[in-house]
Design a protein around this motif. Sequence first.
Motif, PDB file in Angstrom:
ATOM      1  N   THR A 133       1.086  -1.684   0.282  1.00 33.75           N
ATOM      2  CA  THR A 133       0.111  -0.262  -0.233  1.00 33.75           C
ATOM      3  C   THR A 133       0.681   1.529  -0.089  1.00 33.75           C
ATOM      4  OG1 THR A 133      -1.733  -0.623   1.413  1.00 33.75           O
ATOM      5  CG2 THR A 133      -1.668   1.332   1.393  1.00 33.75           C
ATOM      6  N   GLN A 134       2.069   1.501   1.022  1.00 36.08           N
ATOM      7  CA  GLN A 134       2.928   2.526   0.904  1.00 36.08           C
ATOM      8  C   GLN A 134       3.228   2.754  -0.119  1.00 36.08           C
ATOM      9  OE1 GLN A 134       5.433   1.811   4.374  1.00 36.08           O
ATOM     10  NE2 GLN A 134       3.710   2.248   5.413  1.00 36.08           N
ATOM     11  N   ILE A 135       3.932   1.624  -1.218  1.00 34.41           N
ATOM     12  CA  ILE A 135       4.670   2.006  -2.140  1.00 34.41           C
ATOM     13  C   ILE A 135       3.686   2.522  -3.313  1.00 34.41           C
ATOM     14  CG2 ILE A 135       5.752   0.104  -3.884  1.00 34.41           C
ATOM     15  CD1 ILE A 135       6.749  -1.878  -2.063  1.00 34.41           C
ATOM     16  N   GLN A 136       2.294   1.726  -3.554  1.00 36.53           N
ATOM     17  CA  GLN A 136       1.515   2.068  -4.472  1.00 36.53           C
ATOM     18  C   GLN A 136       1.122   3.627  -4.662  1.00 36.53           C
ATOM     19  OE1 GLN A 136       0.270   0.685  -7.200  1.00 36.53           O
ATOM     20  NE2 GLN A 136      -0.806   2.192  -7.559  1.00 36.53           N
ATOM     21  N   GLU A 137       1.020   3.719  -3.431  1.00 34.31           N
ATOM     22  CA  GLU A 137       0.808   5.320  -2.658  1.00 34.31           C
ATOM     23  C   GLU A 137       1.554   6.372  -3.052  1.00 34.31           C
ATOM     24  OE1 GLU A 137      -0.239   6.211   1.612  1.00 34.31           O
ATOM     25  OE2 GLU A 137      -1.607   4.580   1.210  1.00 34.31           O
ATOM     26  N   TRP A 138       2.844   5.518  -2.706  1.00 37.30           N
ATOM     27  CA  TRP A 138       4.541   6.797  -2.902  1.00 37.30           C
ATOM     28  C   TRP A 138       4.369   6.423  -4.697  1.00 37.30           C
ATOM     29  CZ3 TRP A 138       8.678   5.846  -6.670  1.00 37.30           C
ATOM     30  CH2 TRP A 138       9.405   6.511  -5.763  1.00 37.30           C
ATOM     31  N   ARG A 139       3.816   5.869  -5.813  1.00 40.17           N
ATOM     32  CA  ARG A 139       4.174   5.386  -6.903  1.00 40.17           C
ATOM     33  C   ARG A 139       3.424   7.063  -7.836  1.00 40.17           C
ATOM     34  NH1 ARG A 139       4.097  -0.830  -8.843  1.00 40.17           N
ATOM     35  NH2 ARG A 139       6.089  -0.977  -8.377  1.00 40.17           N
ATOM     36  N   ASP A 140       1.973   6.306  -6.556  1.00 37.99           N
ATOM     37  CA  ASP A 140       0.646   6.988  -6.970  1.00 37.99           C
ATOM     38  C   ASP A 140       1.281   9.432  -6.950  1.00 37.99           C
ATOM     39  OD1 ASP A 140      -0.632   5.605  -7.708  1.00 37.99           O
ATOM     40  OD2 ASP A 140      -2.213   5.860  -5.873  1.00 37.99           O
ATOM     41  N   LEU A 141       2.065   9.448  -6.086  1.00 40.75           N
ATOM     42  CA  LEU A 141       2.574  10.811  -5.919  1.00 40.75           C
ATOM     43  C   LEU A 141       3.580  11.253  -6.407  1.00 40.75           C
ATOM     44  CD1 LEU A 141       2.061  11.302  -1.800  1.00 40.75           C
ATOM     45  CD2 LEU A 141       0.550  11.791  -3.650  1.00 40.75           C
ATOM     46  N   HIS A 142       4.001   9.964  -7.145  1.00 36.92           N
ATOM     47  CA  HIS A 142       5.636  10.636  -7.898  1.00 36.92           C
ATOM     48  C   HIS A 142       5.131   9.648  -9.254  1.00 36.92           C
ATOM     49  CE1 HIS A 142       6.818  11.263  -4.170  1.00 36.92           C
ATOM     50  NE2 HIS A 142       7.535  12.252  -4.165  1.00 36.92           N
ATOM     51  N   PRO A 143       4.787   9.777  -9.981  1.00 40.98           N
ATOM     52  CA  PRO A 143       4.537   8.938 -11.260  1.00 40.98           C
ATOM     53  C   PRO A 143       5.590   9.405 -12.009  1.00 40.98           C
ATOM     54  CG  PRO A 143       2.915  10.949 -11.039  1.00 40.98           C
ATOM     55  CD  PRO A 143       3.810  11.209 -10.251  1.00 40.98           C
ATOM     56  N   THR A 144       5.817   8.779 -12.600  1.00 45.20           N
ATOM     57  CA  THR A 144       7.159   8.080 -14.136  1.00 45.20           C
ATOM     58  C   THR A 144       7.106   9.632 -14.624  1.00 45.20           C
ATOM     59  OG1 THR A 144       8.598   6.924 -14.446  1.00 45.20           O
ATOM     60  CG2 THR A 144       6.503   6.099 -15.430  1.00 45.20           C
ATOM     61  N   HIS A 145       8.228  10.099 -15.236  1.00 46.49           N
ATOM     62  CA  HIS A 145       8.218  11.344 -16.202  1.00 46.49           C
ATOM     63  C   HIS A 145       8.925  10.261 -17.077  1.00 46.49           C
ATOM     64  CE1 HIS A 145      12.027  10.826 -14.417  1.00 46.49           C
ATOM     65  NE2 HIS A 145      12.622  11.187 -15.456  1.00 46.49           N
ATOM     66  N   ILE A 146       9.462   9.386 -17.330  1.00 48.36           N
ATOM     67  CA  ILE A 146       9.899   8.151 -18.492  1.00 48.36           C
ATOM     68  C   ILE A 146       8.905   7.747 -19.039  1.00 48.36           C
ATOM     69  CG2 ILE A 146      11.285   6.738 -19.606  1.00 48.36           C
ATOM     70  CD1 ILE A 146      12.903   6.761 -17.075  1.00 48.36           C
ATOM     71  N   LYS A 147       8.018   7.330 -20.321  1.00 49.87           N
ATOM     72  CA  LYS A 147       7.110   7.697 -20.939  1.00 49.87           C
ATOM     73  C   LYS A 147       8.109   6.608 -22.213  1.00 49.87           C
ATOM     74  CE  LYS A 147       4.080  10.407 -18.871  1.00 49.87           C
ATOM     75  NZ  LYS A 147       3.162   9.769 -18.096  1.00 49.87           N
TER      76      LYS A 147
END
Length: 597
Positions: A469-483
Amino acid sequence: MSTLNETPLSDRRDKRVINLASEISEARDRKIPILLLGVKGILNSAESGSQDGVRIRQELYSYNVLQVLVLVLRQDFSVIDGDWTTAASLAKILSVACTGVDLKKEDASGFYDDLLPKACENLFLLCRHIQAYYTQIPETDFSEIEEAKTMENFQTVMDALAYLVAAHSHLCKNVYTSPWLLQLLISDDVDTVVSVMSFLLKVIRINGYLLNKLDDNTAFTIMDELIYKLTVNNIIEVAAIAVKCVLKVCDYHKGMVGALSTRYKGLRPLLGKWSGQGFDRDLKHLLTILETGSLHRAENEKFFDAAMVIQMMWRGFSTRKKLKKANTAFAKFQKNYRLKKRHVTMKKEEEKLAKEFERQLKENRLKIMREFHQKQLHTIEILPAAKVEQYLAKEKSVAAVKIQTLWRGKKERDLLPWRQQVRLQVRAAIRIQRYVRKWLDRRADRSKDISVSLKPPGLTDARRIELQTQIQEWRDLHPTHIKDREGLQEIHNRAAHLLAKHYLNIKSNRQKQHHLESLMARLDTDSDLVQLAPKLKDVTDKDVEMYTSRSVPVATKARLNHIETIRRLQKPWWKRLGEEDEDQFREEYQEMDEYLF
């Protein structure tokens, strides 16, 4: 009596000598010998050859004590306290005092040329007085004691004179030319004459070469008296010492050997009465000199006789040694022969007994077989005729069974060593296999990996869901900028590399973690034991066993620390002053290392 000089040669003065000189100068003539006895104590206070001994003798001469001592010997001691015993003591003191004197040149001539000849002459005169007194002792109940005492005094004076002549060898000439020597020799008393001739023998040994420098009249006078004692006298002791003196005179006087054959022509037959009296060796040498007329030839004869005696003794010794070896060899041979003969006899007896035993066994076997056959025949005679065949068949069966039993037993006994060997090999193989399996098990235990899994210790399902859950929240807050796909592939490769590195190091990390956990558990256990440790007075065997370490390094370190502590406690306090600071510095350094570790 002449007055004594009061000026010593040395500035260092001995008060005892000065006091003695003053007492002698003031005393009467009869008291002077008694006072002179005090010189003995002064001389004994220092050794003869020491510096003090030389100084004392110089002062005795410088104060004219020695001159007075020489003059006193001419007195008649029968009217003085101690009579001739005092005279003998003074003679001995004079001989000791005149030995080891070191004087200056101006005093040396007076001492050697005047004092010593007078001392020698007065000692001879004293001997003559004692000899005269000895011959005039009346026969009473105490005459033997008086004679022994007088003879002892006479011998003391003669020894003192010999000691003086030995210290100053130039006095030998005064002895040879002294008329008192002939007076002493002429006496018919046995004891005094033997003592005088013994003294003459000592003087000749000291310096016999002076006999060649004497007048022939003096030398022949002494020889005449010695030959007279040898021929006319009938006492063995006098004859023995006279022969020795004659031989000594011949050894040093060159012309005396020839004179023995010409001057004393009838001497040789007279010497025959002394044969077998205990001095045959010297007597034979004298007879050889008379026969040859030459001392050199007599010496050669003497050496020849000595060589014969040596050869005789050596041959006797070698023969006795050979006989001893032969006796030992014969005894050894006889012993070995007896042992061998006894061994042969015993061997024959043993063979005889073995044969007798074998014969008895055969007879017993035949007897048993005969009894068995007789019993069998008797049994057959008793049985009915119809059962005889059945009985014989049964006997054959029993015999066959017995033969088979014995054969199988023999066969098994023959196979027993091989079976024992196989049994040992099997047991050895089992033991080897057991030890190999144990070794393989221990090796497998050591090489067994620690359980390594992706799941770290302490990670449960709830904890895993929480972390996801903490990892998913961190991914939501910090989305990747590589497309694009290439960037994602690069990130994926980096994550795979980190994961592979993690799996590569996870084994060593888990081993370190396991070691740290074990060490912490051990430290907790040791701290609990230390905190719960009883007092020394309450310690029991169970407590000692509990606190005993099984580790060899720990036990070694503890023993070294104990020895070091005991050694430190045995030192004095002043040697332990600097060690406390060093221990404190060492403890701080160890604490710092532990903190850094």
